[in-house]
Write an enzyme that holds these catalytic residues in place. Structure first.
Site, PDB file in Angstrom:
ATOM      1  N   LYS A  78      -2.124   4.870  -2.069  1.00 17.26           N
ATOM      2  CA  LYS A  78      -3.088   4.307  -1.117  1.00 17.26           C
ATOM      3  C   LYS A  78      -3.921   5.453  -0.545  1.00 17.26           C
ATOM      4  CE  LYS A  78      -3.129   1.340   3.062  1.00 17.26           C
ATOM      5  NZ  LYS A  78      -2.281   0.592   4.034  1.00 17.26           N
ATOM      6  N   SER A 153      -3.469  -4.276   4.706  1.00 16.44           N
ATOM      7  CA  SER A 153      -4.525  -3.355   4.376  1.00 16.44           C
ATOM      8  C   SER A 153      -4.345  -2.661   3.026  1.00 16.44           C
ATOM      9  CB  SER A 153      -4.617  -2.275   5.464  1.00 16.44           C
ATOM     10  OG  SER A 153      -3.428  -1.510   5.524  1.00 16.44           O
ATOM     11  N   SER A 177       1.130  -4.577   6.204  1.00 15.48           N
ATOM     12  CA  SER A 177       0.171  -4.195   5.164  1.00 15.48           C
ATOM     13  C   SER A 177       0.746  -3.899   3.785  1.00 15.48           C
ATOM     14  CB  SER A 177      -0.639  -2.995   5.622  1.00 15.48           C
ATOM     15  OG  SER A 177      -1.644  -3.432   6.494  1.00 15.48           O
TER      16      SER A 177
HETATM   17  N1  GLN Z   1      -3.110  -6.593   9.456  1.00 13.78           N
HETATM   18  C1  GLN Z   1      -2.556  -5.814  10.510  1.00 13.78           C
HETATM   19  C2  GLN Z   1      -3.674  -5.120  11.241  1.00 13.78           C
HETATM   20  O1  GLN Z   1      -4.773  -5.394  10.973  1.00 13.78           O
HETATM   21  C3  GLN Z   1      -1.561  -4.838   9.968  1.00 13.78           C
HETATM   22  C4  GLN Z   1      -2.198  -3.680   9.302  1.00 13.78           C
HETATM   23  C5  GLN Z   1      -1.206  -2.725   8.729  1.00 13.78           C
HETATM   24  O2  GLN Z   1      -0.034  -3.041   8.549  1.00 13.78           O
HETATM   25  N2  GLN Z   1      -1.688  -1.533   8.465  1.00 13.78           N
HETATM   26  O3  GLN Z   1      -3.470  -4.320  12.091  1.00 13.78           O
END
Ligand code: GLN
Length: 486
Positions: A78, A153, A177
Site C-alpha cells: 500500500k 482505504s 481499511s
Molecule cells: N473508513 C475509515 C475512515 O475513513 C477507516 C479508514 C482506515 O481504516 N484507514 O477513517
C-alpha cells in the site's frame, strides 16, 4: 500455467522445485499488471526495474540454498509504507513528489525475507475513506463490477489481489481499511493486534488505531506474509516485545471445541438480508466443524462510529500538521509570507475529506470542546474495550458481518460523509480496542462478494488464522475469481 491462481504456499514450493524462477514470476505479474490494471487503477507506482533486480537476487539466494519460504514471492505495498527511492504518496497530492529516503519496517522486514515488491497500491488519501474515491490518483474499480468501489482505504491492494495482479499485498487498518475492502472484493484480510506489526515508516493517520496487515486470497496466504511482517521494533514505541509465532505452522490448530460468539448487536437492523444469510451460512459451517456457537452482546459497540469520528480526526489533525509545505510535500507558488505558504500549500495539497477530518479534529481538541467531545470519546472507547473483554471471558472468537452490504456504486456515497462512515460500523470496534480481526469471503449478494468477520482477543492471531483456515478448507469462496480475471 496460470501462475496467478497459485497460493503463496504453491508459489514457494514451485520456486523451491525450480518449476519457475522469481524472475519469471515477476515478469508474469508485471505483464498482468500492464494488461489489466488500466481498467482497475489499483497501482499508483509500478516498480518493474527494482522488482526484476530483487527477483534476480532472490533466485541467486535460492540457488545458493539460502532461501526462506517467501524468497522470490512477489507482493505489493500500500502506498502508505515508505519505500526507499520510490514515490510514497499516501494517495495525496501533498506527497505526490515525495520520494522516501528510507524503508518502513514492514517493507524492510519483507524485503529481508526475500519478497519482491512490484509496486505501490492506490488508496484513499491518507487512508481516510471507505471507497478509495478520495485518492488524488483517482478511484479504484472493483474487479467484480467496474462501476463499483473496491472499498477503502486499502482499495488498491484489495482490487489488485482480487484480480490476481499480485498474490498478496500489504494494507493498513485504522477503522476497517483492510477488512472492509477485503470483504467487498472477495479476499481475506487480517488486521493484527495493535502493536504486533511495526508502524515505523507507515505514514500516520490516527496513531492509536493504525495497524498494518495483509490482504490475500486465503487465510493461509495471510499467515505466510504475517509471519515475516510481525515483530518488535525499537523504532516504534507502541510495538510489543513478544515472540512472533509461526502462523503457518499454527494453521493446523484443531477447531473442535472453539467457542464462537455471534455479536448480536451486529446481526440485526442495518444489515442487508442477503449479507446476513451469507454470514449465517458461515456460522453454520463452524457449527458443523465442531464449534460451540453462542450469542454475545457488546452493548457499547454501536457507539463505535461516533467515538471513532472524534478520536481519529483528533489524532489526524495532529499527525498531519507536519505537512506544511516546508519540510514535506507540496508547496504553493509564490507565497506572500509564511502564513500564506502554510495556508495555500495545505489547501492545495489536501483533498476535501482530509480537510474535513483536520477541521473536525482541531475542533474536538480545542479548549472549549475538549471535555465534551475528545474526553467523552476516550471514555466510551474504554467502555467498548471492556465490552470486548467481557465477551472474551465467554468465547474464543467473535463473529459478525464485515460490512452491512456488498460494494456500492462509485459516486453513490462520496457526497454524504455520514453514510460513507456508516460502512465501517462493524469494523471500527476492533481498532478502538486494539484487537486482531479479519474478514473472509463467505458468499455473494447479487454477484458481489460478501465477507464474514472474526474478532479475537489480543494476540490471538494464530487462533484466528487457524479458524479461518478451517473454514476455507470447507468452502471455496476464497477461490472464486471475477470472470475477466480468471
Ligand atoms: N473508513 C475509515 C475512515 O475513513 C477507516 C479508514 C482506515 O481504516 N484507514 O477513517
Amino acid at each position: 500455467m496460470s501462475l496467478h491462481t497459485l497460493s503463496i504456499a504453491e508459489l514457494s514450493r514451485g520456486l523451491d522445485k525450480g518449476e519457475f524462477s522469481s524472475v519469471e514470476l515477476t515478469r508474469y505479474f508485471l505483464a498482468r499488471i500492464a494488461e489489466k490494471d488500466p481498467a482497475l487503477n489499483a497501482f499508483i507506482t509500478v516498480m518493474a526495474e527494482s522488482a526484476l533486480a530483487a527477483a534476480a537476487q532472490a533466485d541467486t539466494r535460492r540457488a545458493a540454498g539460502q532461501a526462506g519460504r517467501l524468497t522470490g514471492v512477489p507482493i505489493a505495498h500500500k502506498d502508505i509504507f515508505c519505500t526507499r527511492g520510490a514515490r510514497t504518496s499516501c494517495g495525496s497530492k501533498m506527497l505526490d513528489n515525495f520520494v522516501a529516503p528510507y524503508d518502513a519496517t514492514v517493507v524492510a522486514k519483507l524485503a529481508a525475507a526475500g519478497v519482491v515488491n512490484l509496486g505501490k497500491t492506490n488508496m484513499d488519501e491518507f487512508a481516510m475513506g471507505s471507497s478509495n474515491e478520495t485518492s488524488w490518483y483517482g478511484a479504484v474499480h472493483n474487479p467484480w463490477d467496474l462501476s463499483r468501489v473496491p472499498g477503502g482505504s486499502s482499495g488498491g491492494s484489495a482490487a489488485a489481489v482480487a484480480a490476481r495482479l499480485i498474490p498478496a499485498a500489504t494494507g493498513t487498518d485504522t477503522g476497517g481499511s483492510i477488512r472492509q475492502p477485503a470483504a467487498l472484493v472477495g479476499i481475506s484480510g487480517i488486521k493484527p493486534t495493535y502493536g504486533r506489526v511495526s508502524r515505523y515508516g507507515m505514514i500516520a493517520f490516527a496513531s492509536s488505531l493504525d495497524q498494518a496487515g495483509v490482504m490475500a486470497p486465503s487465510a493461509e496466504d495471510c499467515a505466510y506474509i504475517l509471519s515475516d511482517m510481525a515483530g518488535f521494533d525499537t523504532r516504534d514505541s507502541t510495538s510489543v516485545d513478544r515472540a512472533v509465532p509461526d502462523y503457518v505452522a499454527d494453521l493446523g490448530m484443531p477447531l473442535k471445541g472453539l467457542r464462537l460468539g455471534v455479536l448480536t448487536e451486529f446481526m440485526g437492523e442495518g444489515l442487508e438480508p442477503q449479507t446476513a444469510a451469507c454470514v449465517q451460512a458461515a456460522i453454520d459451517v463452524y457449527r458443523r466443524l465442531g464449534a460451540t456457537v453462542v450469542d454475545v452482546s457488546c452493548p457499547s459497540l454501536p457507539l463505535s462510529v461516533p467515538t471513532y469520528y472524534v478520536v481519529a480526526p483528533a489524532e489526524c489533525s495532529s499527525n498531519l500538521s507536519r505537512f506544511d509545505g516546508v519540510r514535506f510535500g507540496h508547496r504553493c507558488e509564490n507565497p506572500k509570507d509564511l502564513n500564506d505558504l502554510y495556508k495555500r500549500s495545505r489547501a492545495e495539497g489536501f483533498g476535501p475529506e482530509v480537510q474535513r477530518r483536520i477541521m473536525t479534529g482541531a475542533y474536538v481538541l480545542s479548549a472549549g470542546y475538549y471535555d465534551a467531545y475528545y474526553l467523552k470519546a476516550q471514555k466510551v472507547r474504554t467502555l467498548i474495550a471492556a465490552d470486548f473483554q467481557r465477551a472474551f471471558s465467554q468465547v474464543d472468537l467473535l463473529v459478525c458481518p464485515t460490512t452491512p452490504g456488498p460494494a456500492f456504486a462509485i459516486g453513490a456515497k462520496i457526497d454524504d460523509p455520514v453514510t460513507m462512515y456508516l460502512n465501517d460500523i462493524y469494523t471500527i470496534g476492533a481498532n478502538l480496542a486494539g484487537l486482531p480481526a479479519m474478514s473472509l469471503p463467505c458468499g455473494f449478494q447479487d454477484g458481489l462478494p460478501v465477507g464474514v468477520q472474526l474478532i479475537g482477543p489480543h494476540f490471538s492471531e494464530s487462533r484466528m488464522l487457524s479458524a479461518a483456515h478451517a473454514y476455507q478448507l470447507e468452502t471455496d469462496w476464497h477461490q472464486k475469481l471475477p470472470a475477466a480475471y480468471s
